[in-house]
Scaffold this active site. Sequence first.
Site, mmCIF file in Angstrom:
data_model
loop_
_atom_site.group_PDB
_atom_site.id
_atom_site.type_symbol
_atom_site.label_atom_id
_atom_site.label_comp_id
_atom_site.label_asym_id
_atom_site.label_seq_id
_atom_site.Cartn_x
_atom_site.Cartn_y
_atom_site.Cartn_z
ATOM 1 N N HIS A 27 54.608 -60.011 47.547
ATOM 2 C CA HIS A 27 53.904 -59.949 47.120
ATOM 3 C C HIS A 27 52.891 -58.766 47.105
ATOM 4 O O HIS A 27 52.668 -58.106 48.120
ATOM 5 C CB HIS A 27 53.221 -61.556 47.196
ATOM 6 N N ASP A 78 57.447 -68.792 44.658
ATOM 7 C CA ASP A 78 58.301 -69.073 44.233
ATOM 8 C C ASP A 78 59.042 -69.612 44.214
ATOM 9 O O ASP A 78 60.112 -69.961 43.892
ATOM 10 C CB ASP A 78 57.863 -68.157 43.071
HETATM 11 N N1 ACO Z 1 63.369 -57.556 48.937
HETATM 12 C C1 ACO Z 1 63.807 -56.785 48.901
HETATM 13 N N2 ACO Z 1 62.368 -56.137 49.253
HETATM 14 C C2 ACO Z 1 61.780 -56.080 48.962
HETATM 15 C C3 ACO Z 1 60.672 -56.959 48.081
HETATM 16 C C4 ACO Z 1 62.195 -58.552 47.521
HETATM 17 N N3 ACO Z 1 62.065 -58.983 47.117
HETATM 18 N N4 ACO Z 1 59.703 -57.154 47.878
HETATM 19 C C5 ACO Z 1 59.723 -55.612 47.786
HETATM 20 N N5 ACO Z 1 60.804 -54.992 48.257
HETATM 21 C C6 ACO Z 1 60.155 -53.637 49.330
HETATM 22 C C7 ACO Z 1 60.467 -52.912 48.129
HETATM 23 O O1 ACO Z 1 61.888 -52.123 48.248
HETATM 24 C C8 ACO Z 1 59.440 -51.246 48.412
HETATM 25 O O2 ACO Z 1 60.023 -50.704 49.645
HETATM 26 P P1 ACO Z 1 60.467 -49.419 50.249
HETATM 27 O O3 ACO Z 1 59.000 -49.320 50.729
HETATM 28 O O4 ACO Z 1 61.310 -49.072 51.164
HETATM 29 O O5 ACO Z 1 60.683 -48.623 48.526
HETATM 30 C C9 ACO Z 1 58.179 -52.540 49.496
HETATM 31 O O6 ACO Z 1 58.965 -53.227 50.173
HETATM 32 C C10 ACO Z 1 57.135 -52.479 48.860
HETATM 33 O O7 ACO Z 1 57.598 -52.905 47.073
HETATM 34 P P2 ACO Z 1 56.823 -53.076 45.898
HETATM 35 O O8 ACO Z 1 57.841 -52.787 44.551
HETATM 36 O O9 ACO Z 1 55.938 -51.512 46.048
HETATM 37 O O10 ACO Z 1 55.196 -54.160 45.943
HETATM 38 P P3 ACO Z 1 55.010 -54.311 44.651
HETATM 39 O O11 ACO Z 1 53.720 -54.220 45.612
HETATM 40 O O12 ACO Z 1 55.466 -53.578 43.856
HETATM 41 O O13 ACO Z 1 55.834 -55.740 44.283
HETATM 42 C C11 ACO Z 1 56.666 -57.627 44.325
HETATM 43 C C12 ACO Z 1 55.809 -56.492 44.624
HETATM 44 C C13 ACO Z 1 56.455 -57.355 42.106
HETATM 45 C C14 ACO Z 1 55.888 -59.156 44.265
HETATM 46 C C15 ACO Z 1 58.105 -57.356 44.803
HETATM 47 O O14 ACO Z 1 58.367 -57.749 46.340
HETATM 48 C C16 ACO Z 1 59.213 -58.234 44.221
HETATM 49 O O15 ACO Z 1 59.517 -57.409 43.275
HETATM 50 N N6 ACO Z 1 59.447 -59.827 44.540
HETATM 51 C C17 ACO Z 1 60.878 -59.897 44.236
HETATM 52 C C18 ACO Z 1 60.409 -60.820 43.264
HETATM 53 C C19 ACO Z 1 59.378 -62.149 43.100
HETATM 54 O O16 ACO Z 1 59.405 -62.489 43.748
HETATM 55 N N7 ACO Z 1 57.881 -62.129 42.198
HETATM 56 C C20 ACO Z 1 57.055 -63.127 42.586
HETATM 57 C C21 ACO Z 1 55.636 -62.931 42.885
HETATM 58 S S1 ACO Z 1 54.246 -63.951 43.668
HETATM 59 C C22 ACO Z 1 54.425 -64.363 42.017
HETATM 60 O O17 ACO Z 1 53.850 -63.435 40.700
HETATM 61 C C23 ACO Z 1 53.801 -65.800 41.233
#
Ligand code: ACO
Length: 429
Positions: free
Chosen positions: A307, A364
Site C-alpha cells: 500500500h 483487498d
Molecule cells: N508484490 C510484490 N512486490 C511488491 C508489491 C506486491 N504486491 N507491491 C510493491 N512491491 C515492491 C515493488 O516492486 C517495489 O520494489 P523495489 O523497491 O525493489 O522496486 C517496492 O515494493 C515498492 O513498490 P511501489 O510500486 O513503489 O509502491 P507504490 O506505493 O507505488 O504501490 C501498490 C502501491 C500499487 C498498492 C503496490 O503495492 C501494488 O501494486 N500492490 C498490488 C496491487 C494491490 O493490492 N492494490 C490494492 C491497493 S489497496 C487499494 O487501492 C484499495
Amino acid sequence: MAENAELNLPDGQTIVLPVITGTENEKAIDISRLRAETGHITLDPGYGNTGSCASAITFLDGENGILRYRGIPIEQLCAGSSFVEVAYLVIYGKLPTQTELDKFSADLNKHALIHEDMKTFFSSFSTQAHPMAILSAMVASLSAYYTEASVEQEAENLDLNAVRLISKIRTLAAFSYKKSMGQPFIYPNDAFSYCGNFLRMMFGVPAEEYELNQDIVDALNLLLILHAEHEQNCSTATVRTVGSSHANIYASVAAGILALWGPLHGGANQQVIEMLELIRAEGGDVDKFIAKAKDPNSGFRLMGFGHRVYKNFDPRATVIKAACDRVLETLGIDDPVLEIAKKMEEHALSDEYFVKRKLYPNVDFYSGIIYRAIGIPVNMFTVMFAVGRLPGWIAQWKEMMDDPTHRITRPRQVYTGDNATDFVPIAER
Ligand code: ACO
C-alpha cells in the site's frame, strides 16, 4: 507560533516557506508561492509526498495503522454502526441524530428507482462487458436525467444528488448483475434496509419471497463501512480532479469509478481471488508465487499486498481477516482459498523481501473471500467497492466545492523533449 522552512536554490535564491500543521500534528511545507517567487516547481511522480488539499474527513496514519472517519476509529464504526449512518457521518461531518438518520434513510428509499428508460441501456452492452464498465457508464448517464446537477445549482442540490447517487448506485449494480444472469430486474422495496434491499435486488426472483439472512446483511454492512472513505487515494483524487473543472458530481463520480477499476487500486479485490484460485488449482504452493512476486523480471505482484500509505498494517485488512473466519463459520462455508490466503500472508510476512519493503495485506486481500461467501460473483467485487466508496467521493467533492479557495487541478511538468526545432516539409524528410 508559525513555523517556517527555508529552501536554498542552486541559483543563489532563498525562499522562506510556511510549515502547515494538521490537527494530528502532520507537517506540510506550503510551496504554493514557490514558482511565482523562484521560477522552480517541485517534482513528485505519483504524488507520494504531495498534499493536494487540506481535508477534515479522514485521518490516516500509515505508520501506525490508524484510520478514522471524522475522528471516529474505523474499528468502532464497524462494531456499532451501519453503512447508511457512516455515509451520513462521512458526508455531513457528524453522526446523525435518530431523526436525521430516519430522514436520510427515507430519502434513500425515495430515490432508489432509476428512470425506466435507463433499463433499456443494459440491453445495449455486450454480454462480455465488465460490470465496472457498465456501472461507470450508467452513473455518467444519470447526469443526463438530473439537470440540476449543473454546477450552478449543484452546491445547493448536493443533498438531493448525494442520496440519488448512494441509492441508485445499488440499483444499477444489482440490475447489471440481473442482466448478466438473464433474470428479470427486481425493483427496490422500502421495507428493506439499504443492504437488505441490495441483496434482494441481486438475489431475489419474482416467483418467491426473498428471505433475508441477517448474517449476510451484517457482513455486507461491514465491508461497505470499511470501504466508505480513504482520503486522497487514486479514485478520490480523480473525483476531485474532475470536479475541480466544475464537471457535475455524476461525471466526477463516474471518473472515480473508472480509476477504482484498475488492478493496482480497487480492481485488486477481483485479482486476489483469481490469484488464490490459481494457486489452489496448481496444488497450493504459495511459495512458488511468492518467489515469482520477488522476481523483478516476472512482472507479477502479490495482489492484495502493499500500500502506498500503510507501512505497518492496513487496519481494514485486520478487521476483514477477523470477519472472514466469523462469516464463513456462521454461514457454514468451508472455503479452501481462505487457508491459502492465510498461508500466503504468514509466508510473505516472514520473508525479507516483504519485510524490507513493508508490504502487508491490504483491504483487498481478504475482502473477496467474504464477498464470495455472501454470493457476490467475482467480477462484481470492484462494483461492491465502488458502492462502498461512494460516500467518500461525495464528501470529498462537497468539501472541495465548499472551499472558496479551490482551484482547477493542473499539475506542472519538467519538459525533457527536444529543444526548438524547425518544421521540415514532408518531401524534404
Ligand atoms: N508484490 C510484490 N512486490 C511488491 C508489491 C506486491 N504486491 N507491491 C510493491 N512491491 C515492491 C515493488 O516492486 C517495489 O520494489 P523495489 O523497491 O525493489 O522496486 C517496492 O515494493 C515498492 O513498490 P511501489 O510500486 O513503489 O509502491 P507504490 O506505493 O507505488 O504501490 C501498490 C502501491 C500499487 C498498492 C503496490 O503495492 C501494488 O501494486 N500492490 C498490488 C496491487 C494491490 O493490492 N492494490 C490494492 C491497493 S489497496 C487499494 O487501492 C484499495
